[in-house]
Design a protein around this motif. Structure first.
Motif, PDB file in Angstrom:
ATOM      1  N   VAL A  57     -92.961  90.069 -30.034  1.00  0.00           N
ATOM      2  CA  VAL A  57     -91.694  90.902 -30.008  1.00  0.00           C
ATOM      3  C   VAL A  57     -91.219  91.416 -31.216  1.00  0.00           C
ATOM      4  O   VAL A  57     -90.797  92.499 -31.428  1.00  0.00           O
ATOM      5  N   ARG A  58     -91.294  90.399 -32.224  1.00  0.00           N
ATOM      6  CA  ARG A  58     -90.889  90.739 -33.484  1.00  0.00           C
ATOM      7  C   ARG A  58     -91.744  92.107 -34.128  1.00  0.00           C
ATOM      8  O   ARG A  58     -91.103  92.680 -34.692  1.00  0.00           O
ATOM      9  N   ARG A  59     -92.894  91.966 -33.841  1.00  0.00           N
ATOM     10  CA  ARG A  59     -93.970  93.062 -34.327  1.00  0.00           C
ATOM     11  C   ARG A  59     -93.514  94.329 -33.667  1.00  0.00           C
ATOM     12  O   ARG A  59     -93.461  95.490 -34.380  1.00  0.00           O
ATOM     13  N   ILE A  60     -93.184  94.579 -32.233  1.00  0.00           N
ATOM     14  CA  ILE A  60     -93.004  95.579 -31.640  1.00  0.00           C
ATOM     15  C   ILE A  60     -91.384  96.145 -32.027  1.00  0.00           C
ATOM     16  O   ILE A  60     -91.419  97.325 -32.089  1.00  0.00           O
ATOM     17  N   ALA A  61     -90.537  95.166 -32.276  1.00  0.00           N
ATOM     18  CA  ALA A  61     -89.228  95.674 -32.628  1.00  0.00           C
ATOM     19  C   ALA A  61     -89.340  96.407 -34.108  1.00  0.00           C
ATOM     20  O   ALA A  61     -88.673  97.188 -34.265  1.00  0.00           O
ATOM     21  N   GLU A  62     -90.339  95.841 -35.045  1.00  0.00           N
ATOM     22  CA  GLU A  62     -90.350  96.517 -36.186  1.00  0.00           C
ATOM     23  C   GLU A  62     -91.202  97.753 -36.266  1.00  0.00           C
ATOM     24  O   GLU A  62     -90.975  98.799 -36.884  1.00  0.00           O
ATOM     25  N   HIS A  63     -92.117  97.865 -35.099  1.00  0.00           N
ATOM     26  CA  HIS A  63     -92.988  99.046 -35.604  1.00  0.00           C
ATOM     27  C   HIS A  63     -93.107  99.619 -34.082  1.00  0.00           C
ATOM     28  O   HIS A  63     -93.948 100.742 -33.922  1.00  0.00           O
ATOM     29  N   GLY A  64     -92.291  99.640 -33.121  1.00  0.00           N
ATOM     30  CA  GLY A  64     -92.355 100.236 -31.963  1.00  0.00           C
ATOM     31  C   GLY A  64     -93.916  99.811 -31.173  1.00  0.00           C
ATOM     32  O   GLY A  64     -94.473  99.218 -31.354  1.00  0.00           O
ATOM     33  N   ASP A  66     -96.509 101.311 -30.724  1.00  0.00           N
ATOM     34  CA  ASP A  66     -97.720 101.427 -30.957  1.00  0.00           C
ATOM     35  C   ASP A  66     -98.381  99.905 -31.767  1.00  0.00           C
ATOM     36  O   ASP A  66     -99.488  99.877 -32.212  1.00  0.00           O
ATOM     37  N   ALA A  67     -97.206  99.052 -32.081  1.00  0.00           N
ATOM     38  CA  ALA A  67     -97.796  97.679 -32.396  1.00  0.00           C
ATOM     39  C   ALA A  67     -98.743  97.192 -31.796  1.00  0.00           C
ATOM     40  O   ALA A  67     -99.533  96.192 -32.278  1.00  0.00           O
ATOM     41  N   LEU A  68     -98.654  97.227 -30.438  1.00  0.00           N
ATOM     42  CA  LEU A  68     -99.712  96.647 -29.359  1.00  0.00           C
ATOM     43  C   LEU A  68    -101.075  97.191 -29.842  1.00  0.00           C
ATOM     44  O   LEU A  68    -102.009  96.452 -29.463  1.00  0.00           O
ATOM     45  N   GLN A  69    -101.308  98.050 -30.503  1.00  0.00           N
ATOM     46  CA  GLN A  69    -102.735  98.529 -30.836  1.00  0.00           C
ATOM     47  C   GLN A  69    -103.126  97.861 -32.123  1.00  0.00           C
ATOM     48  O   GLN A  69    -104.368  97.822 -32.454  1.00  0.00           O
ATOM     49  N   ALA A  70    -102.249  97.100 -32.903  1.00  0.00           N
ATOM     50  CA  ALA A  70    -102.516  96.419 -34.037  1.00  0.00           C
ATOM     51  C   ALA A  70    -103.453  95.260 -33.837  1.00  0.00           C
ATOM     52  O   ALA A  70    -103.446  94.560 -32.682  1.00  0.00           O
ATOM     53  N   ASP A  71    -104.141  94.747 -34.885  1.00  0.00           N
ATOM     54  CA  ASP A  71    -105.139  93.712 -34.845  1.00  0.00           C
ATOM     55  C   ASP A  71    -104.345  92.436 -34.743  1.00  0.00           C
ATOM     56  O   ASP A  71    -103.183  92.338 -35.737  1.00  0.00           O
ATOM     57  N   THR A  72    -104.552  91.350 -34.167  1.00  0.00           N
ATOM     58  CA  THR A  72    -103.805  90.224 -33.998  1.00  0.00           C
ATOM     59  C   THR A  72    -103.625  89.689 -35.461  1.00  0.00           C
ATOM     60  O   THR A  72    -102.717  88.944 -35.580  1.00  0.00           O
ATOM     61  N   SER A  73    -104.794  89.516 -36.144  1.00  0.00           N
ATOM     62  CA  SER A  73    -104.600  88.902 -37.680  1.00  0.00           C
ATOM     63  C   SER A  73    -103.466  89.399 -38.404  1.00  0.00           C
ATOM     64  O   SER A  73    -103.009  88.869 -39.046  1.00  0.00           O
ATOM     65  N   GLU A  74    -102.909  90.581 -38.135  1.00  0.00           N
ATOM     66  CA  GLU A  74    -102.073  91.331 -38.935  1.00  0.00           C
ATOM     67  C   GLU A  74    -100.382  90.591 -38.423  1.00  0.00           C
ATOM     68  O   GLU A  74     -99.688  90.498 -39.246  1.00  0.00           O
TER      69      GLU A  74
END
Length: 143
Positions: A57-64, A66-74
């Motif tokens: 949720v924090r990642r989506i709030a920061e990056h919208g 598209d964050a769901l396509q990021a690698d989990t390691s990030e």
């Protein structure tokens, strides 16, 4: 009471993933297993990180979205706080409160042996308190 007693009643099943995986893939795994966090292990099965719903949720709030396509390691926490089977419930709760997280892996001799949530710990503490109150009530009325 120890962490071993909780795992003895709830079981030691732990859901893990290996990398690479996108956050979207991890979200599907969390939904499928109805869990709030997942452990990331390396190719030898050693704990490499943890990822929670809160992290996503924090990642989506920061990056919208598209964050769901990021690698989990990030997004995962790689410096994972753990507990052992011999730790008390109070010790594990203190670590979780201090770190402000809700899941803690259980590691014994460098091996992942389980995971407990704050819900598991609170449930046990409440059951213990109820049992103690009942024992005290029985003792007082038996006198």
């Amino acid at each position: 009471m120890t962490i071993a007693s909780i795992l003895g009643s709830k079981g030691r099943d732990v859901f893990t993933i290996t990398l690479p995986q996108t956050l979207l893939e991890v979200c599907s795994t969390l939904r499928e297993h109805r869990i709030g966090a997942i452990l990331i292990v390396d190719d030898k099965g050693k704990l490499a990180g943890i990822l929670s719903e809160r992290d996503i949720v924090r990642r989506i709030a920061e990056h919208g979205p598209d964050a769901l396509q990021a690698d989990t390691s990030e997004c995962m926490t790689s410096n994972v706080v753990t507990c052992s089977l011999q730790d008390t419930i109070q010790t594990a709760m203190a670590r979780m409160s201090e770190g402000r997280f809700r899941h803690i892996p259980v590691v014994e001799n460098d091996e992942l042996v389980g995971m407990v949530s704050i819900g598991d710990l609170v449930k046990r503490r409440i059951a213990d308190a109820e049992r103690e109150a009942e024992d005290l009530k029985n003792y007082l009325y038996a006198s």
